[in-house]
Design a protein around this motif. Sequence first.
Motif, PDB file in Angstrom:
ATOM      1  N   GLU A   9      -1.995   8.252  -7.428  1.00 26.45           N
ATOM      2  CA  GLU A   9      -1.311   9.080  -6.446  1.00 26.45           C
ATOM      3  C   GLU A   9      -1.623   8.738  -5.028  1.00 26.45           C
ATOM      4  N   ASP A  10      -3.048   8.893  -4.821  1.00 30.83           N
ATOM      5  CA  ASP A  10      -3.530   8.667  -3.631  1.00 30.83           C
ATOM      6  C   ASP A  10      -3.305   7.302  -2.902  1.00 30.83           C
ATOM      7  N   MET A  11      -3.274   6.241  -3.711  1.00 35.71           N
ATOM      8  CA  MET A  11      -2.898   5.000  -3.402  1.00 35.71           C
ATOM      9  C   MET A  11      -1.600   4.875  -2.942  1.00 35.71           C
ATOM     10  N   VAL A  12      -0.764   5.361  -3.605  1.00 36.63           N
ATOM     11  CA  VAL A  12       0.761   5.282  -3.524  1.00 36.63           C
ATOM     12  C   VAL A  12       1.059   6.087  -1.956  1.00 36.63           C
ATOM     13  N   ALA A  13       0.400   7.116  -1.956  1.00 35.37           N
ATOM     14  CA  ALA A  13       0.642   8.187  -0.781  1.00 35.37           C
ATOM     15  C   ALA A  13       0.095   7.438   0.660  1.00 35.37           C
ATOM     16  N   ALA A  14      -0.888   6.770   0.405  1.00 32.27           N
ATOM     17  CA  ALA A  14      -1.621   6.048   1.734  1.00 32.27           C
ATOM     18  C   ALA A  14      -0.787   5.481   2.322  1.00 32.27           C
ATOM     19  N   PRO A  15      -0.692   5.676   3.918  1.00 34.24           N
ATOM     20  CA  PRO A  15       0.080   5.064   4.773  1.00 34.24           C
ATOM     21  C   PRO A  15       0.134   3.382   4.688  1.00 34.24           C
ATOM     22  N   ALA A  16      -0.869   2.865   4.288  1.00 36.46           N
ATOM     23  CA  ALA A  16      -0.772   1.339   4.121  1.00 36.46           C
ATOM     24  C   ALA A  16      -0.293   0.774   2.992  1.00 36.46           C
ATOM     25  N   PHE A  17       0.061   1.732   2.131  1.00 34.33           N
ATOM     26  CA  PHE A  17       0.713   1.202   0.700  1.00 34.33           C
ATOM     27  C   PHE A  17       1.862   0.383   0.960  1.00 34.33           C
ATOM     28  N   GLY A  18       2.769   0.572   1.831  1.00 36.16           N
ATOM     29  CA  GLY A  18       3.843  -0.265   1.997  1.00 36.16           C
ATOM     30  C   GLY A  18       3.644  -1.457   2.443  1.00 36.16           C
ATOM     31  N   ALA A  19       2.381  -1.672   2.955  1.00 35.54           N
ATOM     32  CA  ALA A  19       2.211  -3.238   3.330  1.00 35.54           C
ATOM     33  C   ALA A  19       1.485  -4.006   2.332  1.00 35.54           C
ATOM     34  N   LEU A  20       0.948  -3.442   1.121  1.00 35.07           N
ATOM     35  CA  LEU A  20       0.413  -4.179   0.169  1.00 35.07           C
ATOM     36  C   LEU A  20       1.343  -5.137  -0.505  1.00 35.07           C
ATOM     37  N   ALA A  21       0.742  -6.249  -0.766  1.00 38.15           N
ATOM     38  CA  ALA A  21       1.523  -7.108  -1.821  1.00 38.15           C
ATOM     39  C   ALA A  21       1.502  -6.830  -2.952  1.00 38.15           C
ATOM     40  N   PRO A  22       2.430  -7.178  -3.694  1.00 39.49           N
ATOM     41  CA  PRO A  22       2.281  -6.879  -5.445  1.00 39.49           C
ATOM     42  C   PRO A  22       1.201  -7.404  -6.092  1.00 39.49           C
TER      43      PRO A  22
END
Length: 208
Positions: A76-89
């Motif tokens: 949950e923390d990983m998904v909620a982090a602001p930088a999550f959207g920039a992570l590659a698959p």
Amino acid sequence: MSVAEDTVARNRALQTEWYGEPLGDRVRPLLGRLGLSQSGLAGVLGLSAPMLSQLMSGQRAKISNPAVLHRLMAVEDMVAAPAFGALAPAEIKERLAEIKADPAATTSGIRMAASERAPVARPAHTGEQQAGRGPADPARLIQVLLREVASAAEIEAAAGLIADRYPELAEVLRVYGTGRTSEAEAHFVRTVLKETLSETVRDRTVMP
């Protein structure tokens, strides 16, 4: 209402008391954001796919293994982090593998360096830094421990009983027992790490 429906309603109510909301409501958004099936997420958490399905549907109420709750909170923390959207698959997949393999994902993993009162930090991974995680794992582990031994309502009741005489202790119970992970991490940094830094500066100041 049938017996099965009554059981589901009761279990969902218990989950709301213990975890803030029914587990199905917590888990389903993660599946969409991560692009995972229930079976895939169950593997990350350390559960069987049927067990996760039963928890999400309310057929079962409690996550019996604290390590599983720890991993769920980490996801949950990983998904909620602001930088999550920039992570590659590939980075998301690697981070999920780290969460799955995390040896500290247990209440016995609360480790403090006795001489420094600072967390024993493992080396930060690039993906971990991008996802907004840092050295605050002990705060999350304390949350897991408190929520394993008592419900949110019980923790709040205990905090209310001692608030007048021991306000700081009551705050700890509320922050770690019923608050968000981000609030617990901020409290941990503000109290433990700040005190450690102050002691380090003081020791260096008095050194000849």
